[in-house]
Design a protein around this motif. Structure first.
Motif, PDB file in Angstrom:
ATOM      1  N   LYS A 225       0.858  -1.178   0.000  1.00  0.00           N
ATOM      2  CA  LYS A 225       0.000   0.000   0.000  1.00  0.00           C
ATOM      3  C   LYS A 225       0.892   1.223   0.000  1.00  0.00           C
ATOM      4  O   LYS A 225       1.609   1.482   0.967  1.00  0.00           O
ATOM      5  CB  LYS A 225      -0.928   0.017   1.223  1.00  0.00           C
ATOM      6  CG  LYS A 225      -2.009  -1.035   1.178  1.00  0.00           C
ATOM      7  CD  LYS A 225      -2.906  -0.814  -0.016  1.00  0.00           C
ATOM      8  CE  LYS A 225      -4.070  -1.770  -0.056  1.00  0.00           C
ATOM      9  NZ  LYS A 225      -4.866  -1.604  -1.268  1.00  0.00           N
ATOM     10  N   SER A 226       0.855   1.954  -1.084  1.00  0.00           N
ATOM     11  CA  SER A 226       1.641   3.181  -1.202  1.00  0.00           C
ATOM     12  C   SER A 226       0.747   4.368  -0.874  1.00  0.00           C
ATOM     13  O   SER A 226      -0.400   4.439  -1.321  1.00  0.00           O
ATOM     14  CB  SER A 226       2.196   3.323  -2.618  1.00  0.00           C
ATOM     15  OG  SER A 226       3.023   2.216  -2.928  1.00  0.00           O
ATOM     16  N   ARG A 227       1.287   5.260  -0.102  1.00  0.00           N
ATOM     17  CA  ARG A 227       0.526   6.413   0.376  1.00  0.00           C
ATOM     18  C   ARG A 227       1.362   7.674   0.277  1.00  0.00           C
ATOM     19  O   ARG A 227       2.584   7.647   0.335  1.00  0.00           O
ATOM     20  CB  ARG A 227       0.126   6.224   1.855  1.00  0.00           C
ATOM     21  CG  ARG A 227      -0.819   5.071   2.111  1.00  0.00           C
ATOM     22  CD  ARG A 227      -2.204   5.453   1.620  1.00  0.00           C
ATOM     23  NE  ARG A 227      -3.220   4.491   1.971  1.00  0.00           N
ATOM     24  CZ  ARG A 227      -3.729   3.609   1.131  1.00  0.00           C
ATOM     25  NH1 ARG A 227      -3.280   3.527  -0.091  1.00  0.00           N
ATOM     26  NH2 ARG A 227      -4.688   2.796   1.509  1.00  0.00           N
ATOM     27  N   ARG A 228       0.638   8.793   0.173  1.00  0.00           N
ATOM     28  CA  ARG A 228       1.288  10.088   0.301  1.00  0.00           C
ATOM     29  C   ARG A 228       1.379  10.410   1.789  1.00  0.00           C
ATOM     30  O   ARG A 228       0.610   9.871   2.596  1.00  0.00           O
ATOM     31  CB  ARG A 228       0.470  11.152  -0.420  1.00  0.00           C
ATOM     32  CG  ARG A 228       0.440  10.963  -1.930  1.00  0.00           C
ATOM     33  CD  ARG A 228      -0.413  12.041  -2.612  1.00  0.00           C
ATOM     34  NE  ARG A 228      -0.344  11.919  -4.050  1.00  0.00           N
ATOM     35  CZ  ARG A 228      -1.206  11.224  -4.782  1.00  0.00           C
ATOM     36  NH1 ARG A 228      -2.205  10.592  -4.217  1.00  0.00           N
ATOM     37  NH2 ARG A 228      -1.074  11.172  -6.095  1.00  0.00           N
ATOM     38  N   PRO A 229       2.296  11.300   2.169  1.00  0.00           N
ATOM     39  CA  PRO A 229       2.360  11.681   3.585  1.00  0.00           C
ATOM     40  C   PRO A 229       1.010  12.238   4.057  1.00  0.00           C
ATOM     41  O   PRO A 229       0.292  12.878   3.296  1.00  0.00           O
ATOM     42  CB  PRO A 229       3.432  12.772   3.623  1.00  0.00           C
ATOM     43  CG  PRO A 229       4.258  12.542   2.406  1.00  0.00           C
ATOM     44  CD  PRO A 229       3.313  11.976   1.367  1.00  0.00           C
ATOM     45  N   ASN A 230       0.672  11.950   5.277  1.00  0.00           N
ATOM     46  CA  ASN A 230      -0.562  12.451   5.909  1.00  0.00           C
ATOM     47  C   ASN A 230      -1.838  11.959   5.245  1.00  0.00           C
ATOM     48  O   ASN A 230      -2.846  12.660   5.241  1.00  0.00           O
ATOM     49  CB  ASN A 230      -0.554  13.980   5.975  1.00  0.00           C
ATOM     50  CG  ASN A 230       0.655  14.512   6.705  1.00  0.00           C
ATOM     51  OD1 ASN A 230       1.025  14.002   7.760  1.00  0.00           O
ATOM     52  ND2 ASN A 230       1.299  15.516   6.135  1.00  0.00           N
ATOM     53  N   SER A 231      -1.821  10.756   4.678  1.00  0.00           N
ATOM     54  CA  SER A 231      -3.036  10.175   4.104  1.00  0.00           C
ATOM     55  C   SER A 231      -4.057   9.936   5.205  1.00  0.00           C
ATOM     56  O   SER A 231      -3.705   9.658   6.354  1.00  0.00           O
ATOM     57  CB  SER A 231      -2.719   8.860   3.402  1.00  0.00           C
ATOM     58  OG  SER A 231      -1.973   9.090   2.247  1.00  0.00           O
TER      59      SER A 231
END
Length: 125
Positions: free
Chosen positions: A53-59
Motif C-alpha cells: 500500500k503506497s501512500r502520500r504523507p498524511n493520508s
C-alpha cells in the motif's frame, strides 16, 4: 503523479527491500478473477504473499487500515490458487508493506511480516 505511478514506485521499492533481505521475487502482480497479490516472494522457509500500500504523507487512511477483512479474503483466495498451481513445501505467510511516497521519492517503508493469517476463512493450503 497518479496513483498507478505511486503504486508502481512502492512495489518496486518493496521488491528491492525484500531482495536485500535475502528473498527471491517469484511473481509480481499475480492475478486471478476476483483477486490480486502484489508480490510473491520466497526465502528458505516461507512463501510470502505481500500486499503493498503506497501512500502520500498524511493520508487519511494508513496502508495497514486499508487491508480490511474483505481484502484479506481476496488475497488469501488468490494465494490458495497460486499454491494449487505452483505446489510448494514452504509455509505461506501474509505480509503488508506500507510505503510513504512524496513527490516520487520514497520516504519510508514499514513492513509487517505475518500481518494476518487464514484463520476464519474457508481456505486450506
Amino acid at each position: 503523479m497518479n496513483n498507478t505511478e505511486i503504486g508502481n514506485i512502492g512495489e518496486k521499492n518493496v521488491c528491492d527491500y525484500l531482495i536485500s533481505m535475502g528473498y527471491e521475487i517469484a511473481v509480481r502482480n499475480y492475478r486471478i478473477k476476483g483477486g490480486e497479490i502484489d508480490i510473491i516472494a520466497v526465502d528458505d522457509d516461507y512463501i510470502a504473499f505481500v500486499e503493498v500500500k503506497s501512500r502520500r504523507p498524511n493520508s487519511m487512511v494508513s496502508g495497514f487500515e486499508a487491508i480490511n477483512k474483505r481484502k484479506r479474503g481476496l488475497i488469501i483466495k488468490t494465494a490458495v490458487d497460486y499454491c494449487y498451481k505452483h505446489p510448494t513445501v514452504l509455509q505461506p505467510r501474509f505480509d503488508i508493506a506500507e510505503v510513504i511516497i512524496d513527490n516520487g521519492v520514497v520516504i519510508s517503508i514499514d513492513y509487517i511480516q505475518n500481518a494476518y493469517d487464514a484463520t476464519g476463512y474457508n481456505f486450506i493450503f
